[in-house]
Design a protein around this motif. Sequence first.
Motif, PDB file in Angstrom:
ATOM      1  N   ASP A  22       0.828  -1.214   0.000  1.00 45.41           N
ATOM      2  CA  ASP A  22       0.000   0.000   0.000  1.00 45.41           C
ATOM      3  C   ASP A  22       0.863   1.264   0.000  1.00 45.41           C
ATOM      4  OD1 ASP A  22      -2.327  -1.501   0.023  1.00 45.41           O
ATOM      5  OD2 ASP A  22      -2.696  -1.224   2.177  1.00 45.41           O
ATOM      6  N   GLU A  25       2.452   1.736  -3.351  1.00 46.61           N
ATOM      7  CA  GLU A  25       1.420   2.205  -4.280  1.00 46.61           C
ATOM      8  C   GLU A  25       1.154   3.699  -4.064  1.00 46.61           C
ATOM      9  OE1 GLU A  25      -2.391   0.176  -6.342  1.00 46.61           O
ATOM     10  OE2 GLU A  25      -2.129  -0.204  -4.196  1.00 46.61           O
ATOM     11  N   TYR A  29       1.800   6.478  -7.036  1.00 46.38           N
ATOM     12  CA  TYR A  29       0.671   7.178  -7.656  1.00 46.38           C
ATOM     13  C   TYR A  29       0.210   8.429  -6.914  1.00 46.38           C
ATOM     14  CZ  TYR A  29       0.392   2.895 -10.380  1.00 46.38           C
ATOM     15  OH  TYR A  29       0.676   1.830 -11.196  1.00 46.38           O
ATOM     16  N   LEU A  61       3.375  -2.843  -9.935  1.00 43.98           N
ATOM     17  CA  LEU A  61       2.025  -2.712  -9.375  1.00 43.98           C
ATOM     18  C   LEU A  61       0.931  -3.133 -10.354  1.00 43.98           C
ATOM     19  CD1 LEU A  61       2.567   0.611  -7.429  1.00 43.98           C
ATOM     20  CD2 LEU A  61       2.296  -1.689  -6.457  1.00 43.98           C
ATOM     21  N   LYS A  64       0.344  -6.750  -9.695  1.00 44.41           N
ATOM     22  CA  LYS A  64       0.247  -7.154  -8.288  1.00 44.41           C
ATOM     23  C   LYS A  64      -0.817  -8.210  -8.031  1.00 44.41           C
ATOM     24  CE  LYS A  64      -2.699  -3.830  -5.948  1.00 44.41           C
ATOM     25  NZ  LYS A  64      -2.756  -2.854  -4.885  1.00 44.41           N
TER      26      LYS A  64
END
Length: 136
Positions: A22, A25, A29, A61, A64
């Motif tokens: 997380d 990510e 982004y 990602l 993923k």
Amino acid sequence: MILFNWAKIYKSSKGQPAKIVDIIEYITYKTIPLNKQDPVFSYAEVNWSGKSFIANPELLLSHKKDYSNKELAQYVGIAGFRNLSDFIILGKTTLDLAQCPVRKDTLIHNRLLTIENEKIYLKWEEVTRRNKNGSV
């Protein structure tokens, strides 16, 4: 390419693979939190910058769903131990097994990592080097 502080990510996530993914990510982004209760809100308050890097986080990602959070977190951790200067100057994307604090038998079953000739190769890190003018 993203730069991050692996030690800070590991400490903040308490080593939990899903939280590591997380955070990566979020760094990749820069997701905007919906409200203060959104878990992303806590990530947005931290400066994650550091000397660890992933050259192609979007590619990692985007795949993923094909890998477990444990495999992805190990990938991020191994990436975190590489030398940024070696990447910038030499284009080196591998980690020497001797520099890895994780036992080899722990990494052998990770589908995102390959160990050959005492080097750890990260599946999505082999990149084409570009010249200063942007050409390949």
